[in-house]
Design a protein around this motif. Structure first.
Motif, PDB file in Angstrom:
ATOM      1  N   ASN A  52       0.863  -1.189   0.000  1.00  0.00           N
ATOM      2  CA  ASN A  52       0.000   0.000   0.000  1.00  0.00           C
ATOM      3  C   ASN A  52       0.896   1.235   0.000  1.00  0.00           C
ATOM      4  O   ASN A  52       1.456   1.603   1.018  1.00  0.00           O
ATOM      5  N   GLY A  53       1.020   1.875  -1.156  1.00  0.00           N
ATOM      6  CA  GLY A  53       1.977   2.977  -1.304  1.00  0.00           C
ATOM      7  C   GLY A  53       1.585   4.266  -0.606  1.00  0.00           C
ATOM      8  O   GLY A  53       2.411   4.942  -0.019  1.00  0.00           O
ATOM      9  N   GLU A  54       0.287   4.642  -0.698  1.00  0.00           N
ATOM     10  CA  GLU A  54      -0.212   5.913  -0.160  1.00  0.00           C
ATOM     11  C   GLU A  54       0.754   7.071  -0.450  1.00  0.00           C
ATOM     12  O   GLU A  54       1.141   7.287  -1.574  1.00  0.00           O
ATOM     13  N   GLY A  55       1.202   7.790   0.586  1.00  0.00           N
ATOM     14  CA  GLY A  55       2.038   8.977   0.365  1.00  0.00           C
ATOM     15  C   GLY A  55       3.518   8.730   0.525  1.00  0.00           C
ATOM     16  O   GLY A  55       4.284   9.688   0.684  1.00  0.00           O
ATOM     17  N   THR A  56       3.943   7.458   0.480  1.00  0.00           N
ATOM     18  CA  THR A  56       5.350   7.141   0.776  1.00  0.00           C
ATOM     19  C   THR A  56       6.270   7.218  -0.442  1.00  0.00           C
ATOM     20  O   THR A  56       7.458   7.527  -0.308  1.00  0.00           O
ATOM     21  N   PHE A  57       5.747   6.981  -1.639  1.00  0.00           N
ATOM     22  CA  PHE A  57       6.596   6.837  -2.816  1.00  0.00           C
ATOM     23  C   PHE A  57       6.931   8.189  -3.458  1.00  0.00           C
ATOM     24  O   PHE A  57       6.566   8.487  -4.590  1.00  0.00           O
ATOM     25  N   HIS A  58       7.649   9.001  -2.704  1.00  0.00           N
ATOM     26  CA  HIS A  58       8.099  10.285  -3.240  1.00  0.00           C
ATOM     27  C   HIS A  58       9.389  10.706  -2.538  1.00  0.00           C
ATOM     28  O   HIS A  58       9.657  10.324  -1.389  1.00  0.00           O
ATOM     29  N   GLY A  59      10.191  11.472  -3.238  1.00  0.00           N
ATOM     30  CA  GLY A  59      11.373  12.079  -2.644  1.00  0.00           C
ATOM     31  C   GLY A  59      12.458  11.119  -2.194  1.00  0.00           C
ATOM     32  O   GLY A  59      13.359  11.512  -1.437  1.00  0.00           O
ATOM     33  N   SER A  60      12.392   9.851  -2.646  1.00  0.00           N
ATOM     34  CA  SER A  60      13.431   8.862  -2.287  1.00  0.00           C
ATOM     35  C   SER A  60      13.703   8.846  -0.784  1.00  0.00           C
ATOM     36  O   SER A  60      14.831   8.703  -0.339  1.00  0.00           O
ATOM     37  N   GLN A  61      12.662   9.002   0.011  1.00  0.00           N
ATOM     38  CA  GLN A  61      12.810   9.089   1.457  1.00  0.00           C
ATOM     39  C   GLN A  61      13.245   7.746   2.055  1.00  0.00           C
ATOM     40  O   GLN A  61      13.037   6.687   1.445  1.00  0.00           O
ATOM     41  N   PRO A  62      13.857   7.760   3.244  1.00  0.00           N
ATOM     42  CA  PRO A  62      14.363   6.533   3.872  1.00  0.00           C
ATOM     43  C   PRO A  62      13.310   5.438   4.012  1.00  0.00           C
ATOM     44  O   PRO A  62      13.608   4.256   3.787  1.00  0.00           O
ATOM     45  N   ARG A  63      12.086   5.801   4.377  1.00  0.00           N
ATOM     46  CA  ARG A  63      11.035   4.788   4.527  1.00  0.00           C
ATOM     47  C   ARG A  63      10.760   4.083   3.201  1.00  0.00           C
ATOM     48  O   ARG A  63      10.479   2.878   3.169  1.00  0.00           O
ATOM     49  N   LEU A  64      10.832   4.846   2.107  1.00  0.00           N
ATOM     50  CA  LEU A  64      10.615   4.268   0.786  1.00  0.00           C
ATOM     51  C   LEU A  64      11.744   3.305   0.433  1.00  0.00           C
ATOM     52  O   LEU A  64      11.510   2.213  -0.100  1.00  0.00           O
ATOM     53  N   LEU A  65      12.955   3.696   0.733  1.00  0.00           N
ATOM     54  CA  LEU A  65      14.102   2.831   0.448  1.00  0.00           C
ATOM     55  C   LEU A  65      13.978   1.510   1.202  1.00  0.00           C
ATOM     56  O   LEU A  65      14.290   0.438   0.652  1.00  0.00           O
ATOM     57  N   GLU A  66      13.507   1.550   2.438  1.00  0.00           N
ATOM     58  CA  GLU A  66      13.321   0.323   3.211  1.00  0.00           C
ATOM     59  C   GLU A  66      12.273  -0.580   2.563  1.00  0.00           C
ATOM     60  O   GLU A  66      12.442  -1.806   2.512  1.00  0.00           O
ATOM     61  N   ILE A  67      11.188   0.026   2.061  1.00  0.00           N
ATOM     62  CA  ILE A  67      10.163  -0.764   1.374  1.00  0.00           C
ATOM     63  C   ILE A  67      10.744  -1.433   0.137  1.00  0.00           C
ATOM     64  O   ILE A  67      10.507  -2.622  -0.131  1.00  0.00           O
ATOM     65  N   MET A  68      11.544  -0.671  -0.619  1.00  0.00           N
ATOM     66  CA  MET A  68      12.102  -1.216  -1.850  1.00  0.00           C
ATOM     67  C   MET A  68      13.140  -2.308  -1.581  1.00  0.00           C
ATOM     68  O   MET A  68      13.304  -3.232  -2.382  1.00  0.00           O
ATOM     69  N   LYS A  69      13.816  -2.239  -0.458  1.00  0.00           N
ATOM     70  CA  LYS A  69      14.736  -3.318  -0.060  1.00  0.00           C
ATOM     71  C   LYS A  69      13.960  -4.612   0.162  1.00  0.00           C
ATOM     72  O   LYS A  69      14.418  -5.695  -0.198  1.00  0.00           O
ATOM     73  N   VAL A  70      12.774  -4.475   0.754  1.00  0.00           N
ATOM     74  CA  VAL A  70      11.921  -5.642   0.991  1.00  0.00           C
ATOM     75  C   VAL A  70      11.446  -6.219  -0.333  1.00  0.00           C
ATOM     76  O   VAL A  70      11.488  -7.440  -0.547  1.00  0.00           O
ATOM     77  N   VAL A  71      10.979  -5.341  -1.241  1.00  0.00           N
ATOM     78  CA  VAL A  71      10.507  -5.796  -2.554  1.00  0.00           C
ATOM     79  C   VAL A  71      11.639  -6.501  -3.299  1.00  0.00           C
ATOM     80  O   VAL A  71      11.445  -7.580  -3.888  1.00  0.00           O
ATOM     81  N   VAL A  82       4.497  -9.181  -6.822  1.00  0.00           N
ATOM     82  CA  VAL A  82       4.365  -8.088  -5.852  1.00  0.00           C
ATOM     83  C   VAL A  82       3.656  -6.928  -6.539  1.00  0.00           C
ATOM     84  O   VAL A  82       4.039  -6.513  -7.634  1.00  0.00           O
ATOM     85  N   PHE A  83       2.620  -6.405  -5.885  1.00  0.00           N
ATOM     86  CA  PHE A  83       1.789  -5.362  -6.475  1.00  0.00           C
ATOM     87  C   PHE A  83       1.856  -4.082  -5.638  1.00  0.00           C
ATOM     88  O   PHE A  83       1.770  -4.131  -4.410  1.00  0.00           O
ATOM     89  N   LEU A  84       2.004  -2.967  -6.317  1.00  0.00           N
ATOM     90  CA  LEU A  84       1.954  -1.652  -5.667  1.00  0.00           C
ATOM     91  C   LEU A  84       0.586  -1.056  -5.927  1.00  0.00           C
ATOM     92  O   LEU A  84       0.169  -0.924  -7.081  1.00  0.00           O
ATOM     93  N   ILE A  85      -0.117  -0.685  -4.857  1.00  0.00           N
ATOM     94  CA  ILE A  85      -1.452  -0.119  -5.010  1.00  0.00           C
ATOM     95  C   ILE A  85      -1.558   1.225  -4.279  1.00  0.00           C
ATOM     96  O   ILE A  85      -0.756   1.542  -3.408  1.00  0.00           O
ATOM     97  N   ASN A  86      -2.551   2.024  -4.698  1.00  0.00           N
ATOM     98  CA  ASN A  86      -2.964   3.214  -3.940  1.00  0.00           C
ATOM     99  C   ASN A  86      -1.804   4.174  -3.664  1.00  0.00           C
ATOM    100  O   ASN A  86      -1.657   4.691  -2.564  1.00  0.00           O
ATOM    101  N   SER A  87      -1.008   4.441  -4.689  1.00  0.00           N
ATOM    102  CA  SER A  87       0.256   5.133  -4.432  1.00  0.00           C
ATOM    103  C   SER A  87       0.383   6.482  -5.133  1.00  0.00           C
ATOM    104  O   SER A  87      -0.087   6.676  -6.254  1.00  0.00           O
ATOM    105  N   VAL A  88       1.054   7.402  -4.444  1.00  0.00           N
ATOM    106  CA  VAL A  88       1.604   8.597  -5.072  1.00  0.00           C
ATOM    107  C   VAL A  88       2.934   8.183  -5.700  1.00  0.00           C
ATOM    108  O   VAL A  88       3.500   7.141  -5.334  1.00  0.00           O
ATOM    109  N   TYR A  89       3.444   8.954  -6.665  1.00  0.00           N
ATOM    110  CA  TYR A  89       4.785   8.687  -7.189  1.00  0.00           C
ATOM    111  C   TYR A  89       5.366   9.986  -7.736  1.00  0.00           C
ATOM    112  O   TYR A  89       4.859  10.547  -8.705  1.00  0.00           O
TER     113      TYR A  89
END
Length: 321
Positions: A52-71, A82-89
């Motif tokens: 669930n992406g919501e407002g996280t997928f912007h600005g290459s922020q640390p929380r986003l990097l952690e999600i992408m490490k998991v993916v 793996v599916f990305l839904i409901n996301s800003v980008y």
């Protein structure tokens, strides 16, 4: 910790179950996936993973990097889609863009997010935010409350909005939830702070925002949406508050500097709202309320109706991938 996210998560659970998908594990953004041993151990028997992406997928922020490490870990170790839904980008660096290509399907909230991904030749589908899926029966009631003013993700802006509301005798409507029940220590701290500051608040003495905000929380999501619905007009600094306003046909101005991405403008464009509803903080000094025009109402109703169908199809496509 706010009602927009609450409704999104409830709808995710509801729609997964509706499509015969059983949830065998979850991980909160901000919590370490790799330390969640119980969840990691379930990966071999999982059929798919939903982010669930919501407002996280912007600005290459640390929380986003952690999600992408998991993916990245899941795609390297398993053959699970793996599916990305409901996301800003928006505004992500080349490393994040490269890792974004790992998703099997991508669903973004607005056309602007899709356009951003298209620059990198990454396919995505626009599906409006999951708060637009029918979860509660929201009635279009008579607007009996005065003007409502929401908070922002930014406490400094929230403080300005609170004092703007107080100075004009408007109603402050923070979408953020009271976090007092998260732990016993939080609850004790909350009670002590509220006891100390309550007499000052009653006397209408201005307090620091972090203390005063404790007096404005609503008890649940239904009550919050009801407050939005009953307001004659809204000054909004939250994406999901705008979603609730559209859902209840409550006219509003959206404070553009109260959000940290293009999501405010993007939502207005996709919903067919006049862009003059996107204002700057300085514009509040000469505030002139503006009801929804007939063409705006028609566009909003069409947007909400199509949103529900698109959300249903998104989960159908995930279940049948």
């Amino acid at each position: 910790l706010h009602y927009g996210c609450d409704l999104v998560i409830k709808n995710i659970h509801k729609l997964l179950l509706k499509n015969n998908l059983k949830i065998i594990g979850t991980n909160y953004c901000g919590d370490s996936f790799f330390e969640n041993k119980n969840l990691v151990s379930k990966l071999p028997v999982a059929d798919l993973v939903v982010v669930n992406g919501e407002g996280t997928f912007h600005g290459s922020q640390p929380r986003l990097l952690e999600i992408m490490k998991v993916v990245n870990f899941i795609k390297k170790k398993t053959s699970i889609p793996v599916f990305l839904i409901n996301s800003v980008y928006s505004n992500n660096n080349s490393k994040i863009v490269k890792l974004t290509r790992l998703f099997d399907l991508i669903f973004v909230r607005t056309s602007k997010d899709k356009k951003e991904l298209s620059k990198y030749k990454i396919k995505s589908t626009v599906v409006p935010d999951l708060t637009f899926y029918e979860q509660y029966k929201i009635l279009l009631k008579t607007k009996t409350r005065p003007i409502g003013v929401t908070d922002s993700y930014n406490d400094t802006i929230s403080e300005k909005l609170l004092f703007f509301a107080k100075n004009n005798k408007f109603i402050f409507l923070p979408i953020r939830k009271n976090s007092k029940i998260r732990s016993l220590s939080n609850f004790a701290r909350y009670c002590i702070v509220k006891m100390i500051y309550y007499p000052l608040w009653i006397l209408k003495i201005n307090l620091k925002y972090l203390s005063e905000k404790n007096f404005y929380y609503t008890s649940n999501c239904e009550t919050y949406i009801d407050n939005i619905s009953n307001s004659k007009f809204l000054i909004i600094g939250r994406f999901h508050a705008a979603c609730f306003a559209l859902k209840t046909l409550t006219p509003f101005f959206f404070l553009e500097n109260a959000v940290n991405t293009h999501k405010a403008e993007a939502l207005l464009i996709d919903a067919g709202i006049n862009k003059s509803r996107l204002i700057k903080y300085k514009d509040l000094k000469n505030l002139k309320l503006k009801k929804f025009e007939n063409k705006e109402v028609i566009s909003i109703k069409k947007y909400i109706s199509s949103a529900q169908k698109k959300i249903e199809k998104m989960f159908f496509d995930i279940a049948n991938y």
